[in-house]
Scaffold this motif. Structure first.
Motif, mmCIF file in Angstrom:
data_model
loop_
_atom_site.group_PDB
_atom_site.id
_atom_site.type_symbol
_atom_site.label_atom_id
_atom_site.label_comp_id
_atom_site.label_asym_id
_atom_site.label_seq_id
_atom_site.Cartn_x
_atom_site.Cartn_y
_atom_site.Cartn_z
ATOM 1 N N LYS A 20 0.831 -1.220 0.000
ATOM 2 C CA LYS A 20 0.000 0.000 0.000
ATOM 3 C C LYS A 20 0.862 1.265 0.000
ATOM 4 N N GLN A 21 1.988 1.216 0.715
ATOM 5 C CA GLN A 21 2.909 2.376 0.697
ATOM 6 C C GLN A 21 3.503 2.547 -0.712
ATOM 7 N N ALA A 22 3.835 1.424 -1.362
ATOM 8 C CA ALA A 22 4.361 1.493 -2.734
ATOM 9 C C ALA A 22 3.318 2.106 -3.666
ATOM 10 N N GLN A 23 2.061 1.692 -3.489
ATOM 11 C CA GLN A 23 0.978 2.224 -4.330
ATOM 12 C C GLN A 23 0.819 3.731 -4.094
ATOM 13 N N ALA A 24 0.935 4.140 -2.824
ATOM 14 C CA ALA A 24 0.828 5.579 -2.509
ATOM 15 C C ALA A 24 1.941 6.350 -3.204
ATOM 16 N N PHE A 25 3.157 5.812 -3.183
ATOM 17 C CA PHE A 25 4.260 6.496 -3.878
ATOM 18 C C PHE A 25 3.989 6.530 -5.384
ATOM 19 N N ARG A 26 3.479 5.412 -5.927
ATOM 20 C CA ARG A 26 3.160 5.378 -7.363
ATOM 21 C C ARG A 26 2.174 6.490 -7.715
ATOM 22 N N GLU A 27 1.235 6.764 -6.771
ATOM 23 C CA GLU A 27 0.193 7.774 -7.028
ATOM 24 C C GLU A 27 0.654 9.190 -6.658
ATOM 25 N N GLY A 28 1.928 9.335 -6.292
ATOM 26 C CA GLY A 28 2.471 10.685 -6.108
ATOM 27 C C GLY A 28 2.691 11.115 -4.672
ATOM 28 N N ALA A 29 2.465 10.220 -3.692
ATOM 29 C CA ALA A 29 2.698 10.598 -2.291
ATOM 30 C C ALA A 29 4.166 10.958 -2.080
ATOM 31 N N HIS A 30 4.394 11.806 -1.079
ATOM 32 C CA HIS A 30 5.765 12.192 -0.726
ATOM 33 C C HIS A 30 6.169 11.522 0.572
ATOM 34 N N SER A 31 7.464 11.418 0.772
ATOM 35 C CA SER A 31 7.996 10.842 2.003
ATOM 36 C C SER A 31 7.584 11.698 3.198
ATOM 37 N N THR A 32 7.282 11.042 4.310
ATOM 38 C CA THR A 32 6.993 11.788 5.545
ATOM 39 C C THR A 32 8.102 11.573 6.582
ATOM 40 N N VAL A 33 9.241 11.050 6.117
ATOM 41 C CA VAL A 33 10.400 10.912 7.011
ATOM 42 C C VAL A 33 10.886 12.318 7.380
ATOM 43 N N LYS A 34 11.117 12.551 8.688
ATOM 44 C CA LYS A 34 11.427 13.928 9.148
ATOM 45 C C LYS A 34 12.921 14.243 9.062
ATOM 46 N N ASN A 35 13.751 13.305 9.510
ATOM 47 C CA ASN A 35 15.195 13.580 9.592
ATOM 48 C C ASN A 35 15.871 13.317 8.250
ATOM 49 N N SER A 36 17.137 13.723 8.127
ATOM 50 C CA SER A 36 17.878 13.368 6.914
ATOM 51 C C SER A 36 18.745 12.133 7.214
ATOM 52 N N TYR A 37 18.809 11.251 6.253
ATOM 53 C CA TYR A 37 19.486 9.959 6.428
ATOM 54 C C TYR A 37 20.455 9.728 5.278
ATOM 55 N N THR A 38 21.432 8.855 5.549
ATOM 56 C CA THR A 38 22.420 8.503 4.524
ATOM 57 C C THR A 38 22.504 6.990 4.414
ATOM 58 N N MET A 39 22.537 6.516 3.179
ATOM 59 C CA MET A 39 22.584 5.075 2.918
ATOM 60 C C MET A 39 23.756 4.746 1.992
ATOM 61 N N ALA A 40 24.092 3.463 1.903
ATOM 62 C CA ALA A 40 25.041 2.981 0.887
ATOM 63 C C ALA A 40 24.537 1.635 0.381
ATOM 64 N N ASN A 41 24.890 1.336 -0.849
ATOM 65 C CA ASN A 41 24.474 0.085 -1.504
ATOM 66 C C ASN A 41 25.735 -0.742 -1.741
ATOM 67 N N LEU A 42 25.844 -1.859 -1.017
ATOM 68 C CA LEU A 42 27.050 -2.700 -1.056
ATOM 69 C C LEU A 42 26.734 -3.939 -1.881
ATOM 70 N N PHE A 43 27.191 -3.957 -3.115
ATOM 71 C CA PHE A 43 26.892 -5.091 -3.999
ATOM 72 C C PHE A 43 28.181 -5.858 -4.273
ATOM 73 N N PHE A 44 28.255 -7.069 -3.667
ATOM 74 C CA PHE A 44 29.425 -7.934 -3.840
ATOM 75 C C PHE A 44 29.172 -8.969 -4.936
ATOM 76 N N GLU A 45 27.957 -8.948 -5.503
ATOM 77 C CA GLU A 45 27.626 -9.763 -6.686
ATOM 78 C C GLU A 45 27.065 -8.799 -7.723
ATOM 79 N N PRO A 46 27.141 -9.166 -9.011
ATOM 80 C CA PRO A 46 26.642 -8.244 -10.038
ATOM 81 C C PRO A 46 25.150 -7.939 -9.881
ATOM 82 N N SER A 47 24.769 -6.753 -10.300
ATOM 83 C CA SER A 47 23.359 -6.350 -10.281
ATOM 84 C C SER A 47 23.183 -5.159 -11.206
ATOM 85 N N THR A 48 22.100 -5.145 -11.929
ATOM 86 C CA THR A 48 21.679 -3.923 -12.623
ATOM 87 C C THR A 48 20.383 -3.407 -11.997
ATOM 88 N N ARG A 49 19.329 -4.242 -12.002
ATOM 89 C CA ARG A 49 18.007 -3.817 -11.531
ATOM 90 C C ARG A 49 17.979 -3.417 -10.066
#
Ligand code: CP
Length: 292
Positions: A20-49
């Motif tokens: 349901k959250q994915a559907q809300a984003f699809r329909e244009g909803a915005h994030s309601t997360v208040k703070n700013s966050y930092t992430m990293a994507n660690l891929f030790f095997e190949p990936s495109t998608r």
């Protein structure tokens, strides 16, 4: 939800909340997360998608992303996964998406490190974000998962997608058939006659033949595999009018799926990739909100 490592950790209610959250984003909803966050994507095997759609999801949510290249990291000097994650924790990252060749790599991390861990695929074990985008695509198509017949065909034993989907779809009320040659059965109950189930299936989900996970070469030729277990044009004609074709991709054209079916009217293969962005936005949103 503090981490996402396996579909088994998610209740039916939690799965539906993500859809349901994915559907809300699809329909244009915005994030309601208040703070700013930092992430990293660690891929030790190949990936495109998975890698690219996580990056798109992170950008859409205005989460900071620190690039990580496994091939230029200190893991090449022998630093362990656990120690790498502790480095990223010390630097201040809030959440990590990790794909790793080791089954259940996350067991050494969850509960022991501060960043949230999102499993982007562990060996032949789990691929929960792929499973969620697959389930979302089926739900979007049929409006329900109850009594939907899903036939998953191919390299079942080596497939983290089959493992994640078989469990979750069954709990959501779908009927799941697994079809493969006997040597790729793994721990599952499977059929080896695709033609027995194709006419009654609402979803035909083809899996990639994972040449890289086989100890030896296939015992059958690509042509023989295509005829026995591939989605040929002749088989596609036996499908129900409203039935759809799915594939997590990448696909081997003319091995598990006839090339001309990849973009046919019934194919939802590129829709799955599109949905992957919304599902990954939903997962990140729910996990980051849980940290506030
Ligand atoms: N479906 C999937 O996991 O694709 P990638 O390996 O390209 O991420």
């Amino acid at each position: 939800m503090k981490n996402l490592v396996s579909m088994k950790d998610l209740s039916v209610d939690q799965i539906m909340a993500i859809l349901k959250q994915a559907q809300a984003f699809r329909e244009g909803a915005h994030s309601t997360v208040k703070n700013s966050y930092t992430m990293a994507n660690l891929f030790f095997e190949p990936s495109t998608r998975t890698k690219m759609s996580f990056e798109m999801a992170e950008r859409n949510l205005q989460v900071g992303v620190i690039p990580f290249e496994a091939g230029f990291s200190s893991t090449l000097k022998g630093e362990t996964l656990y120690d790498t994650v502790k480095v990223l924790e010390a630097i201040g990252l809030d959440a990590l998406v990790i794909r790793h060749e080791e089954n259940s790599f996350f067991e050494q991390l969850v509960g022991k490190v501060k960043p949230a861990i999102i499993n982007g695929g562990d060996g032949t074990g789990n691929h929960p974000t792929q499973s969620l985008l697959d389930i979302y695509t089926i739900w979007q198509e049929f409006g329900t998962l109850q009594d939907i017949v899903v036939t998953i065909v191919g390299d079942i034993a080596h497939s983290r997608v089959a493992r994640s989907n078989a469990d979750a779809l069954t709990r959501l009320g779908a009927t799941v058939h697994l079809v493969c040659p006997p040597e790729w059965q793994g721990e599952f109950d499977t059929f080896n006659e695709f033609d027995k189930v194709i006419e009654s299936s609402d979803v035909v989900m083809m899996l990639r033949v994972q040449h890289e996970r086989h100890d030896s070469n296939m015992t059958f030729s690509k042509e023989d595999y295509h005829q026995a277990f591939g989605l040929t044009v002749e088989r596609e004609r036996k499908m129900k009018d409203k039935a759809i074709i799915m594939h997590p991709a990448p696909f081997n054209r003319d091995v598990e799926i006839a090339s001309e079916l990849v973009e046919c009217d019934r194919s939802r293969i590129f829709k799955q990739m599109e949905n992957g962005v919304y599902i990954r936005m939903a997962i990140i949103e729910i996990i980051l909100k849980g940290r506030e």
